[in-house]
Design a protein around this motif. Structure first.
Motif, mmCIF file in Angstrom:
data_model
loop_
_atom_site.group_PDB
_atom_site.id
_atom_site.type_symbol
_atom_site.label_atom_id
_atom_site.label_comp_id
_atom_site.label_asym_id
_atom_site.label_seq_id
_atom_site.Cartn_x
_atom_site.Cartn_y
_atom_site.Cartn_z
ATOM 1 N N ARG A 1 0.826 -1.208 0.000
ATOM 2 C CA ARG A 1 0.000 0.000 0.000
ATOM 3 C C ARG A 1 0.860 1.257 0.000
ATOM 4 O O ARG A 1 0.586 2.203 -0.737
ATOM 5 C CB ARG A 1 -0.873 0.028 1.253
ATOM 6 C CG ARG A 1 -2.162 -0.669 1.036
ATOM 7 C CD ARG A 1 -3.196 -0.210 2.016
ATOM 8 N NE ARG A 1 -4.467 -0.733 1.505
ATOM 9 C CZ ARG A 1 -5.648 -0.450 1.993
ATOM 10 N NH1 ARG A 1 -5.755 0.346 3.027
ATOM 11 N NH2 ARG A 1 -6.731 -0.947 1.463
ATOM 12 N N GLY B 1 2.751 1.622 -3.248
ATOM 13 C CA GLY B 1 1.757 1.868 -4.287
ATOM 14 C C GLY B 1 1.349 3.328 -4.319
ATOM 15 O O GLY B 1 1.283 3.957 -5.376
ATOM 16 N N ASN B 2 1.114 3.889 -3.135
ATOM 17 C CA ASN B 2 0.729 5.295 -3.069
ATOM 18 C C ASN B 2 1.893 6.230 -3.371
ATOM 19 O O ASN B 2 1.690 7.322 -3.917
ATOM 20 C CB ASN B 2 0.104 5.607 -1.711
ATOM 21 C CG ASN B 2 -1.342 5.149 -1.649
ATOM 22 O OD1 ASN B 2 -2.208 5.751 -2.266
ATOM 23 N ND2 ASN B 2 -1.597 4.053 -0.963
ATOM 24 N N ALA C 1 2.018 6.197 -7.065
ATOM 25 C CA ALA C 1 0.864 6.912 -7.611
ATOM 26 C C ALA C 1 1.050 8.423 -7.542
ATOM 27 O O ALA C 1 0.476 9.157 -8.347
ATOM 28 C CB ALA C 1 -0.394 6.509 -6.850
ATOM 29 N N ALA D 1 4.305 8.786 -10.527
ATOM 30 C CA ALA D 1 3.508 9.223 -11.670
ATOM 31 C C ALA D 1 3.869 10.650 -12.082
ATOM 32 O O ALA D 1 3.945 10.967 -13.275
ATOM 33 C CB ALA D 1 2.011 9.126 -11.346
ATOM 34 N N LEU E 1 -1.909 -11.459 -7.183
ATOM 35 C CA LEU E 1 -2.598 -12.135 -8.288
ATOM 36 C C LEU E 1 -2.585 -13.654 -8.084
ATOM 37 O O LEU E 1 -3.576 -14.331 -8.350
ATOM 38 C CB LEU E 1 -1.942 -11.760 -9.631
ATOM 39 C CG LEU E 1 -2.151 -10.312 -10.084
ATOM 40 C CD1 LEU E 1 -1.337 -10.016 -11.337
ATOM 41 C CD2 LEU E 1 -3.625 -10.027 -10.360
ATOM 42 N N ALA F 1 -3.799 -3.973 -13.306
ATOM 43 C CA ALA F 1 -2.535 -4.472 -12.756
ATOM 44 C C ALA F 1 -1.793 -5.273 -13.819
ATOM 45 O O ALA F 1 -0.581 -5.129 -13.988
ATOM 46 C CB ALA F 1 -2.785 -5.337 -11.518
ATOM 47 N N ILE G 1 -1.884 2.930 -15.944
ATOM 48 C CA ILE G 1 -1.304 3.400 -14.677
ATOM 49 C C ILE G 1 -2.266 4.336 -13.949
ATOM 50 O O ILE G 1 -2.545 4.162 -12.766
ATOM 51 C CB ILE G 1 0.039 4.121 -14.920
ATOM 52 C CG1 ILE G 1 1.160 3.092 -15.138
ATOM 53 C CG2 ILE G 1 0.390 5.025 -13.734
ATOM 54 C CD1 ILE G 1 2.527 3.710 -15.375
ATOM 55 N N PHE G 2 -2.808 5.337 -14.665
ATOM 56 C CA PHE G 2 -3.648 6.316 -13.974
ATOM 57 C C PHE G 2 -4.993 5.730 -13.554
ATOM 58 O O PHE G 2 -5.572 6.139 -12.545
ATOM 59 C CB PHE G 2 -3.808 7.588 -14.818
ATOM 60 C CG PHE G 2 -2.640 8.529 -14.619
ATOM 61 C CD1 PHE G 2 -2.639 9.432 -13.565
ATOM 62 C CD2 PHE G 2 -1.530 8.463 -15.433
ATOM 63 C CE1 PHE G 2 -1.553 10.270 -13.344
ATOM 64 C CE2 PHE G 2 -0.439 9.300 -15.223
ATOM 65 C CZ PHE G 2 -0.455 10.205 -14.178
ATOM 66 N N HIS H 1 -5.311 2.528 -12.623
ATOM 67 C CA HIS H 1 -4.947 1.696 -11.484
ATOM 68 C C HIS H 1 -4.669 2.544 -10.236
ATOM 69 O O HIS H 1 -5.092 2.181 -9.140
ATOM 70 C CB HIS H 1 -3.710 0.858 -11.859
ATOM 71 C CG HIS H 1 -3.318 -0.168 -10.843
ATOM 72 N ND1 HIS H 1 -3.914 -1.409 -10.768
ATOM 73 C CD2 HIS H 1 -2.368 -0.156 -9.881
ATOM 74 C CE1 HIS H 1 -3.353 -2.104 -9.788
ATOM 75 N NE2 HIS H 1 -2.403 -1.372 -9.226
ATOM 76 N N LEU H 2 -3.969 3.664 -10.415
ATOM 77 C CA LEU H 2 -3.649 4.485 -9.240
ATOM 78 C C LEU H 2 -4.896 5.174 -8.687
ATOM 79 O O LEU H 2 -5.013 5.405 -7.477
ATOM 80 C CB LEU H 2 -2.530 5.492 -9.554
ATOM 81 C CG LEU H 2 -2.742 6.785 -10.363
ATOM 82 C CD1 LEU H 2 -3.400 7.890 -9.558
ATOM 83 C CD2 LEU H 2 -1.400 7.256 -10.895
ATOM 84 N N MET I 1 -5.667 4.474 -4.847
ATOM 85 C CA MET I 1 -5.713 5.590 -3.892
ATOM 86 C C MET I 1 -7.123 5.770 -3.351
ATOM 87 O O MET I 1 -7.313 6.208 -2.221
ATOM 88 C CB MET I 1 -5.207 6.874 -4.552
ATOM 89 C CG MET I 1 -3.721 6.837 -4.862
ATOM 90 S SD MET I 1 -3.095 8.403 -5.488
ATOM 91 C CE MET I 1 -2.853 9.291 -3.944
ATOM 92 N N VAL J 1 -9.126 3.339 -2.554
ATOM 93 C CA VAL J 1 -9.232 2.388 -1.442
ATOM 94 C C VAL J 1 -8.547 2.943 -0.194
ATOM 95 O O VAL J 1 -9.066 2.851 0.912
ATOM 96 C CB VAL J 1 -8.635 1.020 -1.838
ATOM 97 C CG1 VAL J 1 -8.569 0.094 -0.640
ATOM 98 C CG2 VAL J 1 -9.454 0.388 -2.940
ATOM 99 N N TYR K 1 -7.005 14.611 -10.203
ATOM 100 C CA TYR K 1 -5.592 14.259 -10.403
ATOM 101 C C TYR K 1 -5.441 13.136 -11.430
ATOM 102 O O TYR K 1 -4.637 13.237 -12.361
ATOM 103 C CB TYR K 1 -4.984 13.849 -9.055
ATOM 104 C CG TYR K 1 -3.623 13.212 -9.164
ATOM 105 C CD1 TYR K 1 -2.537 13.912 -9.700
ATOM 106 C CD2 TYR K 1 -3.401 11.900 -8.721
ATOM 107 C CE1 TYR K 1 -1.275 13.319 -9.792
ATOM 108 C CE2 TYR K 1 -2.147 11.316 -8.808
ATOM 109 C CZ TYR K 1 -1.097 12.023 -9.349
ATOM 110 O OH TYR K 1 0.140 11.440 -9.446
#
Lengths: 134, 129
Positions: free
Chosen positions: A29, A32-33, A36, A40, A92, B30, B75-76, B78-79, B83, B85, B107
């Motif tokens: 998590r 991942g953030n 993101a 990104a 997965l 994913a 990517i966007f 998925h992110l 985010m 969640v 965003y």
């Protein structure tokens, strides 16, 4: 919605003994953030710089000379990327119903951390080797 | 339908039949990320140098611009799901949560469109000199 305040809540993080499976889940998590947001945005900045011209790219690259900040951020993104990649593959596999045996689950949880560090090391070793030759 | 507890109000209504959509799309994107980011990694590592001329020539090719745009979408998307969640889990205040989710949507869409636009601009028109 009415809710009886005296009903028991499920126990939260504090009551559990930490194990690899728990760690890989929460780290997935966090990285991942990080990907993101920081990951990104750096990707977008890089694409913008390439699309705009040499000056824009030179400005991006100038951050590599600013106390090696560019390298720190990029190595961080690389590690986060591999950690999220291996953690995601583990997800997965478990979604498919496999890998719930205690020993196997513990082993592959640890392997996501080992794999991420090794892969990050390999990528940057490759980049630095090429930089020294070029 | 009862008016009392939360469970009482929904008991007997059955499933809304779209409970798994978010979950499924997060897995599909994913797989998209898995394939496309590994393509990007190996593609970048096999470039001879990271000078602007090399990168711009590389990125303007159809075989690079198209997977790059696909990667940005994956990517966007998925992110945004991921985010979302995190916000739903860690922002208990309803108003703050709504604001956070709104900003997240801005965003995710703005980021994806910006990335797609700069890649397409380079591929279609080249670098302004």
């Amino acid at each position: 919605m009415s809710q009886n305040k005296s009903r028991p809540l499920s126990p939260h993080l504090g009551v559990y003994r930490w194990g690899p499976a728990m760690l890989v889940s929460i780290v997935n998590r966090i990285v991942g953030n990080a990907l993101a947001t920081v990951g990104a945005l750096v990707l977008l900045w890089w694409l913008y710089a390439v699309s705009t011209g040499p000056e824009a790219l030179d400005y991006l690259k100038s951050w590599f000379d600013f106390y090696y900040l560019g390298y720190v951020v990029l190595v961080g993104i690389t590690w986060s990327f591999f950690q999220h990649l291996f953690g995601g593959i583990r997800h997965l596999v478990m979604d498919a119903g496999a890998g719930y045996e205690l020993t196997g689950n513990k082993f592959w949880s640890i392997m996501t951390f080992v794999g991420a560090i090794v892969a990050t090391g390999l990528v940057w070793a490759y980049i630095f080797t090429n930089m020294l030759e070029g | 339908m009862g008016q009392g507890t939360g469970i009482g109000r929904v008991r007997g209504l059955g499933s809304a039949k779209h409970g798994s959509h978010h979950w499924i799309v997060q897995r599909l994107t994913a797989l998209g990320n898995l394939t496309l980011t590994l393509w990007l990694l190996f593609s970048i590592l096999t470039l001879t140098n990271y000078e602007h001329e090399t990168l711009a020539a590389w990125l303007s090719q159809i075989s690079v611009a198209v997977p790059m745009i696909l990667m940005l979408i994956s990517i966007f998307w998925h992110l945004k799901l991921g985010m979302q969640v995190m916000i739903e889990d860690y922002v208990p205040d309803t108003a703050l949560r709504l604001i956070a989710l709104t900003l997240l949507n801005f965003y995710a869409f703005a980021g994806a469109i910006f990335g797609i636009f700069v890649v397409a601009k380079l591929a279609f028109t080249g670098v302004a000199s």
